[in-house]
Write a protein that holds these residues in place. Structure first.
Motif, mmCIF file in Angstrom:
data_model
loop_
_atom_site.group_PDB
_atom_site.id
_atom_site.type_symbol
_atom_site.label_atom_id
_atom_site.label_comp_id
_atom_site.label_asym_id
_atom_site.label_seq_id
_atom_site.Cartn_x
_atom_site.Cartn_y
_atom_site.Cartn_z
ATOM 1 N N GLU A 170 3.785 -20.503 -5.311
ATOM 2 C CA GLU A 170 2.851 -19.792 -4.739
ATOM 3 C C GLU A 170 2.658 -18.066 -5.188
ATOM 4 O OE1 GLU A 170 4.019 -17.968 -0.473
ATOM 5 O OE2 GLU A 170 4.997 -20.116 -1.000
ATOM 6 N N TYR A 171 3.604 -17.569 -5.805
ATOM 7 C CA TYR A 171 3.870 -16.200 -6.103
ATOM 8 C C TYR A 171 2.591 -15.920 -7.045
ATOM 9 C CZ TYR A 171 5.400 -11.513 -7.312
ATOM 10 O OH TYR A 171 5.539 -10.328 -7.789
ATOM 11 N N TRP A 172 2.497 -16.447 -8.054
ATOM 12 C CA TRP A 172 1.430 -16.098 -9.142
ATOM 13 C C TRP A 172 0.180 -16.359 -8.444
ATOM 14 C CZ3 TRP A 172 3.406 -12.542 -11.892
ATOM 15 C CH2 TRP A 172 4.729 -12.534 -12.239
ATOM 16 N N PRO A 173 -0.321 -17.720 -7.847
ATOM 17 C CA PRO A 173 -1.532 -17.784 -7.428
ATOM 18 C C PRO A 173 -1.747 -16.741 -6.382
ATOM 19 C CG PRO A 173 -0.364 -19.871 -7.649
ATOM 20 C CD PRO A 173 0.967 -18.925 -7.993
ATOM 21 N N SER A 174 -0.930 -16.438 -5.583
ATOM 22 C CA SER A 174 -1.175 -15.346 -4.576
ATOM 23 C C SER A 174 -1.658 -13.997 -5.042
ATOM 24 C CB SER A 174 -0.103 -15.101 -3.723
ATOM 25 O OG SER A 174 -0.444 -14.078 -2.815
ATOM 26 N N LEU A 175 -1.095 -13.619 -6.302
ATOM 27 C CA LEU A 175 -1.349 -12.340 -7.013
ATOM 28 C C LEU A 175 -2.570 -12.456 -7.613
ATOM 29 C CD1 LEU A 175 1.938 -11.174 -8.325
ATOM 30 C CD2 LEU A 175 1.072 -10.375 -6.376
ATOM 31 N N ALA A 176 -2.919 -13.874 -8.224
ATOM 32 C CA ALA A 176 -4.151 -13.958 -8.855
ATOM 33 C C ALA A 176 -5.271 -13.919 -7.673
ATOM 34 C CB ALA A 176 -4.208 -15.380 -9.531
ATOM 35 N N VAL A 177 -5.060 -14.401 -6.602
ATOM 36 C CA VAL A 177 -6.111 -14.414 -5.638
ATOM 37 C C VAL A 177 -6.696 -13.063 -5.199
ATOM 38 C CG1 VAL A 177 -6.547 -14.909 -3.187
ATOM 39 C CG2 VAL A 177 -5.848 -16.787 -4.784
ATOM 40 N N ALA A 178 -5.126 -12.090 -5.175
ATOM 41 C CA ALA A 178 -5.563 -11.003 -4.794
ATOM 42 C C ALA A 178 -6.229 -9.951 -5.885
ATOM 43 C CB ALA A 178 -4.190 -10.095 -4.773
ATOM 44 N N TRP A 179 -6.085 -10.287 -7.157
ATOM 45 C CA TRP A 179 -7.079 -9.752 -8.125
ATOM 46 C C TRP A 179 -8.498 -9.951 -7.936
ATOM 47 C CZ3 TRP A 179 -5.974 -9.100 -14.075
ATOM 48 C CH2 TRP A 179 -4.854 -8.313 -14.399
ATOM 49 N N ILE A 180 -8.637 -11.227 -7.740
ATOM 50 C CA ILE A 180 -10.053 -11.742 -7.408
ATOM 51 C C ILE A 180 -10.908 -10.880 -6.146
ATOM 52 C CG2 ILE A 180 -11.676 -13.594 -6.836
ATOM 53 C CD1 ILE A 180 -9.507 -15.587 -8.404
ATOM 54 N N GLU A 181 -9.970 -10.821 -5.062
ATOM 55 C CA GLU A 181 -10.375 -9.943 -4.077
ATOM 56 C C GLU A 181 -10.683 -8.635 -4.262
ATOM 57 O OE1 GLU A 181 -7.921 -12.698 -0.451
ATOM 58 O OE2 GLU A 181 -6.996 -10.850 -1.335
ATOM 59 N N GLN A 182 -9.729 -8.085 -5.314
ATOM 60 C CA GLN A 182 -9.937 -6.743 -5.769
ATOM 61 C C GLN A 182 -11.237 -6.465 -6.872
ATOM 62 O OE1 GLN A 182 -6.197 -5.160 -7.420
ATOM 63 N NE2 GLN A 182 -5.168 -6.348 -6.068
ATOM 64 N N GLY A 183 -11.872 -7.668 -7.232
ATOM 65 C CA GLY A 183 -12.926 -7.741 -8.057
ATOM 66 C C GLY A 183 -13.034 -8.013 -9.363
ATOM 67 N N TYR B 4 0.663 -5.747 -11.284
ATOM 68 C CA TYR B 4 -0.172 -4.631 -11.190
ATOM 69 C C TYR B 4 -1.548 -4.740 -10.732
ATOM 70 C CZ TYR B 4 3.596 -3.358 -14.441
ATOM 71 O OH TYR B 4 4.686 -3.449 -15.001
ATOM 72 N N PRO B 5 -2.256 -3.642 -10.020
ATOM 73 C CA PRO B 5 -3.402 -3.793 -9.448
ATOM 74 C C PRO B 5 -4.547 -4.202 -10.636
ATOM 75 C CG PRO B 5 -2.262 -1.678 -8.649
ATOM 76 C CD PRO B 5 -1.397 -2.276 -9.555
ATOM 77 N N TYR B 6 -5.437 -5.038 -10.136
ATOM 78 C CA TYR B 6 -6.526 -5.247 -10.923
ATOM 79 C C TYR B 6 -7.168 -4.096 -11.899
ATOM 80 C CZ TYR B 6 -11.256 -6.597 -12.581
ATOM 81 O OH TYR B 6 -12.239 -6.903 -13.251
ATOM 82 N N THR B 7 -7.378 -3.114 -10.884
ATOM 83 C CA THR B 7 -8.005 -1.819 -11.426
ATOM 84 C C THR B 7 -7.254 -1.101 -12.589
ATOM 85 O OG1 THR B 7 -6.922 -0.512 -9.828
ATOM 86 C CG2 THR B 7 -9.061 -1.366 -9.187
ATOM 87 N N GLU B 8 -6.006 -1.485 -12.635
ATOM 88 C CA GLU B 8 -5.153 -0.747 -13.749
ATOM 89 C C GLU B 8 -5.142 -1.757 -15.093
ATOM 90 O OE1 GLU B 8 -1.202 0.122 -12.340
ATOM 91 O OE2 GLU B 8 -2.046 1.526 -10.995
ATOM 92 N N HIS B 9 -5.800 -2.936 -14.984
ATOM 93 C CA HIS B 9 -5.590 -3.889 -16.086
ATOM 94 C C HIS B 9 -6.810 -3.487 -17.345
ATOM 95 C CE1 HIS B 9 -5.130 -7.430 -18.326
ATOM 96 N NE2 HIS B 9 -6.592 -7.723 -18.230
ATOM 97 N N ASP B 10 -6.172 -3.485 -18.369
ATOM 98 C CA ASP B 10 -6.903 -3.061 -19.658
ATOM 99 C C ASP B 10 -7.437 -4.561 -19.888
ATOM 100 O OD1 ASP B 10 -7.922 -2.288 -21.932
ATOM 101 O OD2 ASP B 10 -6.154 -1.415 -22.767
ATOM 102 N N SER B 11 -8.691 -4.748 -19.912
ATOM 103 C CA SER B 11 -9.411 -5.840 -20.419
ATOM 104 C C SER B 11 -9.757 -6.201 -21.803
ATOM 105 C CB SER B 11 -10.544 -6.311 -19.663
ATOM 106 O OG SER B 11 -10.580 -6.617 -18.350
#
Length: 102
Positions: A37-50, A12-19
């Motif tokens: 590579e799948y999960w690291p790629s998504l984690a990198v995307a989260w970092i890119e999203q803030g 899910y997008p980082y913006t939808e995450h409930d910390s």
């Protein structure tokens, strides 16, 4: 906490995450530490999203940069995040040093 339960959040997008349930940093670290590579790629995307990162996450990104079995595009994205983290932290460390010497 079991990393398998954490990484599902990365779909899910980082913006939808409930910390308040689980810190975003924990989710990112679980994803960055995955062998495929799948999960690291998504984690990198989260970092890119803030999503926030710390020294441990920066070190995990360094490992991704070095993994030749990962796609070059993922390694380059991780490298860019490492450089950004280093620049941001170098300037904050310099400010901290200046403040202490005043």
């Amino acid at each position: 906490m079991d990393p398998r339960t954490l990484i599902i959040n990365l779909e899910y997008p980082y913006t939808e995450h409930d910390s308040s349930e689980v810190p975003a940093l924990n989710v990112v670290l679980a994803g960055l530490g995955w062998e495929t590579e799948y999960w690291p790629s998504l984690a990198v995307a989260w970092i890119e999203q803030g999503a926030p990162i710390d020294k441990e996450a920066k070190e995990a990104l360094d490992l991704i940069v070095e993994k030749k079995q990962f796609p070059q595009s993922l390694r380059h994205r991780a490298f860019a995040l490492v450089r950004r983290w280093e620049q941001e932290n170098a300037s904050s460390e310099a400010l901290s040093f200046v403040s202490k010497s005043d």
